[in-house]
Design a protein around this motif. Structure first.
Motif, short mmCIF file in Angstrom:
data_model
loop_
_atom_site.label_atom_id
_atom_site.label_comp_id
_atom_site.label_asym_id
_atom_site.label_seq_id
_atom_site.Cartn_x
_atom_site.Cartn_y
_atom_site.Cartn_z
N ASP A 27 0.81 -1.21 0.00
CA ASP A 27 0.00 0.00 0.00
C ASP A 27 0.85 1.27 0.00
OD1 ASP A 27 -2.22 -1.59 0.02
OD2 ASP A 27 -2.47 -1.53 2.21
N ASP A 28 2.09 1.19 0.49
CA ASP A 28 2.94 2.39 0.57
C ASP A 28 3.92 2.48 -0.61
OD1 ASP A 28 4.41 0.22 1.26
OD2 ASP A 28 5.40 1.16 2.98
N ALA A 29 3.62 1.80 -1.71
CA ALA A 29 4.49 1.85 -2.89
C ALA A 29 4.50 3.27 -3.47
CB ALA A 29 4.02 0.86 -3.94
N VAL A 30 5.66 3.71 -3.95
CA VAL A 30 5.83 5.03 -4.54
C VAL A 30 6.01 4.88 -6.04
CG1 VAL A 30 7.24 7.11 -4.62
CG2 VAL A 30 6.87 5.93 -2.44
N VAL A 31 5.19 5.56 -6.80
CA VAL A 31 5.27 5.51 -8.26
C VAL A 31 5.97 6.77 -8.75
CG1 VAL A 31 3.97 5.39 -10.41
CG2 VAL A 31 3.16 4.14 -8.38
N VAL A 32 7.04 6.60 -9.52
CA VAL A 32 7.81 7.72 -10.05
C VAL A 32 7.64 7.76 -11.55
CG1 VAL A 32 10.10 8.74 -10.29
CG2 VAL A 32 9.49 7.53 -8.18
#
Length: 200
Positions: A27-32
């Motif tokens: 849930d805390d994945a960061v998309v760049v």
């Protein structure tokens, strides 16, 4: 039997590796999503440098010797490169004047750059930039003639000038003392990129 056991073991090991990547998402994945740049990518410590000047961005600084205004379309650089004369840095033997270097370091930081320096013991035809105290004590030197084309109207100009012997022990001793004094004062400075020597 051995073949079946081997295949079963291989399937057990490979299954997690072949699983969909979504299974590892949290849930805390960061998309760049990188954005396309239209200008020059400023690569810290590499690439282009400003020469005897700073980036056009940043606060306006009072003009100083050799401080040039960059053209409007000059790219932003991470390093500002300046040349300094020996006469300015050591006007008297053993008396070092690094005031301008301190000023340049402050200006470089204000413009978002590191400072690179070149010490110029001598450069034709600016022979007068070698300290007088050194020339008086130099046992080995050269008398040279400098020729320069100054355009069709003025033609070729000639000038006699003095030049040090770069292999002379006195020259090497005094330039080493200059670098040593500089290192004692500025070694490890966070805004100093590098120093090169104009006699090499």
């Amino acid at each position: 039997m051995r073949r079946r056991t081997f295949l079963h073991t291989l399937a057990t090991v490979a299954a997690p590796l072949l699983a969909p990547t979504a299974a590892f998402a949290t849930d805390d994945a960061v998309v760049v999503e990188p954005k396309e740049l239209e200008g020059v990518l400023v690569n810290p410590g590499m690439g282009l440098e400003t020469f005897n000047r700073f980036n056009p961005s940043g606060p306006k600084m009072p003009p100083g010797p050799g401080l040039l205004e960059p053209p409007a379309n000059y790219p932003v650089c991470s390093i500002a490169y300046f040349r300094l004369w020996w006469q300015e840095l050591e006007p008297k033997q053993g008396v070092f004047n690094f005031d301008r270097i301190e000023s340049l370091l402050k200006q470089a930081r204000a413009h978002g750059q590191d400072l690179a320096l070149r010490f110029m013991p001598w450069f034709p035809p600016h022979w007068w930039q070698t300290p007088e105290w050194f020339k008086r004590q130099a046992a080995h030197y050269f008398r040279c003639r400098f020729r320069q084309w100054e355009g069709p109207q003025r033609g070729l100009s000639e000038q006699d000038y003095w030049a040090p012997d770069f292999n002379d022990a006195w020259f090497l001793d005094r330039t080493e003392a200059l670098v040593q004094a500089f290192g004692e004062k500025f070694n490890g400075h966070p805004d100093l990129a590098y120093l090169d020597i104009g006699s090499v």
